[in-house]
Scaffold this motif. Structure first.
Motif, PDB file in Angstrom:
ATOM      1  N   LYS A  69      -6.079  -3.738  -6.902  1.00 28.01           N
ATOM      2  CA  LYS A  69      -4.959  -2.913  -7.346  1.00 28.01           C
ATOM      3  C   LYS A  69      -5.344  -1.977  -8.484  1.00 28.01           C
ATOM      4  O   LYS A  69      -4.750  -0.911  -8.659  1.00 28.01           O
ATOM      5  N   ALA A  70      -6.321  -2.390  -9.272  1.00 26.84           N
ATOM      6  CA  ALA A  70      -6.730  -1.548 -10.399  1.00 26.84           C
ATOM      7  C   ALA A  70      -7.379  -0.252  -9.908  1.00 26.84           C
ATOM      8  O   ALA A  70      -7.435   0.741 -10.649  1.00 26.84           O
ATOM      9  N   TYR A 117      -7.136   0.822  -6.244  1.00 24.34           N
ATOM     10  CA  TYR A 117      -6.541   1.305  -4.995  1.00 24.34           C
ATOM     11  C   TYR A 117      -5.051   0.982  -4.965  1.00 24.34           C
ATOM     12  O   TYR A 117      -4.607   0.070  -5.657  1.00 24.34           O
ATOM     13  N   VAL A 118      -4.328   1.710  -4.112  1.00 22.88           N
ATOM     14  CA  VAL A 118      -2.987   1.262  -3.745  1.00 22.88           C
ATOM     15  C   VAL A 118      -3.148   0.044  -2.844  1.00 22.88           C
ATOM     16  O   VAL A 118      -3.947   0.071  -1.899  1.00 22.88           O
ATOM     17  N   VAL A 119      -2.420  -1.025  -3.142  1.00 20.17           N
ATOM     18  CA  VAL A 119      -2.457  -2.219  -2.284  1.00 20.17           C
ATOM     19  C   VAL A 119      -1.043  -2.501  -1.765  1.00 20.17           C
ATOM     20  O   VAL A 119      -0.088  -2.584  -2.535  1.00 20.17           O
ATOM     21  N   ASP A 156       1.650  -3.063  -4.701  1.00 15.15           N
ATOM     22  CA  ASP A 156       2.280  -1.820  -5.180  1.00 15.15           C
ATOM     23  C   ASP A 156       3.569  -1.551  -4.418  1.00 15.15           C
ATOM     24  O   ASP A 156       4.532  -1.034  -4.978  1.00 15.15           O
ATOM     25  N   THR A 157       3.566  -1.876  -3.141  1.00 17.67           N
ATOM     26  CA  THR A 157       4.807  -1.869  -2.367  1.00 17.67           C
ATOM     27  C   THR A 157       4.606  -2.730  -1.131  1.00 17.67           C
ATOM     28  O   THR A 157       3.473  -3.050  -0.748  1.00 17.67           O
ATOM     29  N   VAL A 158       5.712  -3.120  -0.548  1.00 19.92           N
ATOM     30  CA  VAL A 158       5.722  -3.885   0.695  1.00 19.92           C
ATOM     31  C   VAL A 158       5.924  -2.905   1.849  1.00 19.92           C
ATOM     32  O   VAL A 158       6.880  -2.141   1.850  1.00 19.92           O
ATOM     33  N   VAL A 196       8.988  -9.720   0.474  1.00 23.95           N
ATOM     34  CA  VAL A 196       9.360  -9.687  -0.949  1.00 23.95           C
ATOM     35  C   VAL A 196       9.414 -11.108  -1.503  1.00 23.95           C
ATOM     36  O   VAL A 196       8.863 -11.392  -2.574  1.00 23.95           O
ATOM     37  N   ARG A 199       1.713   7.666   6.893  1.00 33.13           N
ATOM     38  CA  ARG A 199       2.703   8.704   6.589  1.00 33.13           C
ATOM     39  C   ARG A 199       3.461   8.367   5.313  1.00 33.13           C
ATOM     40  O   ARG A 199       3.597   9.215   4.416  1.00 33.13           O
ATOM     41  N   LEU A 200       3.958   7.134   5.183  1.00 27.75           N
ATOM     42  CA  LEU A 200       4.721   6.764   3.982  1.00 27.75           C
ATOM     43  C   LEU A 200       3.847   6.814   2.736  1.00 27.75           C
ATOM     44  O   LEU A 200       4.326   7.139   1.650  1.00 27.75           O
ATOM     45  N   LEU A 201       2.575   6.486   2.879  1.00 27.04           N
ATOM     46  CA  LEU A 201       1.680   6.533   1.721  1.00 27.04           C
ATOM     47  C   LEU A 201       1.204   7.953   1.435  1.00 27.04           C
ATOM     48  O   LEU A 201       0.506   8.193   0.447  1.00 27.04           O
ATOM     49  N   GLY A 202       1.551   8.901   2.304  1.00 26.80           N
ATOM     50  CA  GLY A 202       1.192  10.301   2.067  1.00 26.80           C
ATOM     51  C   GLY A 202      -0.295  10.562   2.216  1.00 26.80           C
ATOM     52  O   GLY A 202      -0.845  11.449   1.547  1.00 26.80           O
TER      53      GLY A 202
END
Lengths: 230, 230
Positions: free
Chosen positions: B111-112, B114-116, B139-141, B128, B162-165
């Motif tokens: 996480k430090a 990358y987006v995880v 970072d998100t589910v 959750v 797509r959601l992560l852009g």
């Protein structure tokens, strides 16, 4: 209140959009009044989403709405020829907004007792970037993008409760904006108002200190944590 | 690899479903063989999702599929009269699975840099709850539920990018199951295989030690962090 999850508006409630956008404007467009462009840009926020909400535009993510508004505003601010890379970088200013000083501590305390999630009109990638930038300890990111509707459309509040697997009365919407709370309440959510007198800067009329229709009115997210025993 | 985000399969890859489900079966249905019911229940997992994937069922969340499979299995396991509250509580066993010993440290290191995010067939509320139970620092589910499709449908992998852009090649799918990685690769994602020899218990044929088609094969999430410089 038998609340299990707290969902948070972010722009103005958790992060300081005005200072963050102004800082990036000054960095990328020296000579442009950062606060003035931030205010004008934010002024186009609700009208741009309303075009989607009325069906005049198909679903369009907030990054794209921000970009269209910026392109409209740059000539007014004396920067009609700002290059593509500067425009793209300015749009990312909204991904890198700093939390208010109480936000991380408040969310961290609340997370120990409740599910804490964003419920923002920001797109998912924006919210993920913002969470990493500011160290916001979300259990998950919830976004208007997941529902194809912008707040205050009912689908956003209904969808948040559905995804969290909770009846609406076990979800508390936390926001610094009374209209967001009115809409959340109309869908059965509980509501907490956060007073953010600095959101629109020192010249703007201050927001109300309390929302008498909310279940709670608080001065900060640490105050909210204390009030909720977290 | 120019990867920005890592998305993780969870059941078997990040958490130990077999031990967690068996523990709850023993607690709630004394006398029933916990591991045997866990294995039989998991055995109905792919077939139940396939009914949704083929359009025989409308979209049905994993909690509801789990419940239907459990109701079918209880008579076979000598518990045809298990009461409603026990059945509901057993379904929640899947929300409370423990991470493998390396998962939290590995994810925290990753996480430090990358987006995880999860990318699981579990519904959002399940993921959750699981994240809070095990301290998984997402970072998100991200869930199949957000796309109305179960893995290995293309919509799940496409939707995550797509959601992560991000373009798909900047997203790394991490899984202990070769079929998940095959599907992710076919949509342009990078892939990392995690060897989880204990997933199906000591009697089951072990999974392959490596996936020669993956970009990386690792023995744990801490190993993955090391390999990715995190």
């Amino acid at each position: 209140m038998d609340v299990r999850a707290l969902v948070f508006d972010v722009f103005g409630t958790v992060v300081d959009w005005r200072a963050g956008v102004a800082r990036e404007v000054r960095r990328l467009l020296p000579g442009v009044d950062g606060e003035a462009l931030a205010d004008a840009w934010r002024g186009r926020y609700a009208p741009s989403m309303d075009r989607v909400r009325r069906g005049e535009l198909p679903w369009t993510g907030l990054d794209d709405l921000h970009r269209a508004s910026l392109d409209e505003l740059l000539p007014e601010f004396g920067a009609p020829d700002a290059p593509e890379d500067v425009r793209a970088e300015l749009v990312l200013a909204w991904h890198r907004l700093d939390p208010w000083p109480d936000s991380v501590e408040g969310l961290t305390r609340l997370k120990a007792r409740y599910v804490v999630a964003s419920l923002s009109n920001g797109n998912v990638a924006l919210l993920v970037d913002m969470g990493k930038h500011g160290g916001l300890p979300w259990d998950t990111v919830l976004s208007a993008e997941l529902f194809g509707h912008y707040k205050p459309d009912a689908e956003v509040y209904d969808g948040a409760a559905r995804l969290l697997g909770l009846p609406p009365e076990r979800v508390l919407m936390v926001a610094a904006h009374v209209d967001d709370l009115v809409a959340a309440r109309s869908r059965g959510l509980r509501t907490a108002y956060v007073h953010r007198p600095q959101e629109r800067g020192p010249q703007a009329p201050p927001p109300p200190a309390e929302d008498p229709d909310a279940d709670l009115s608080v001065a900060s997210l640490t105050d909210l944590a204390t009030r909720l025993g977290a």
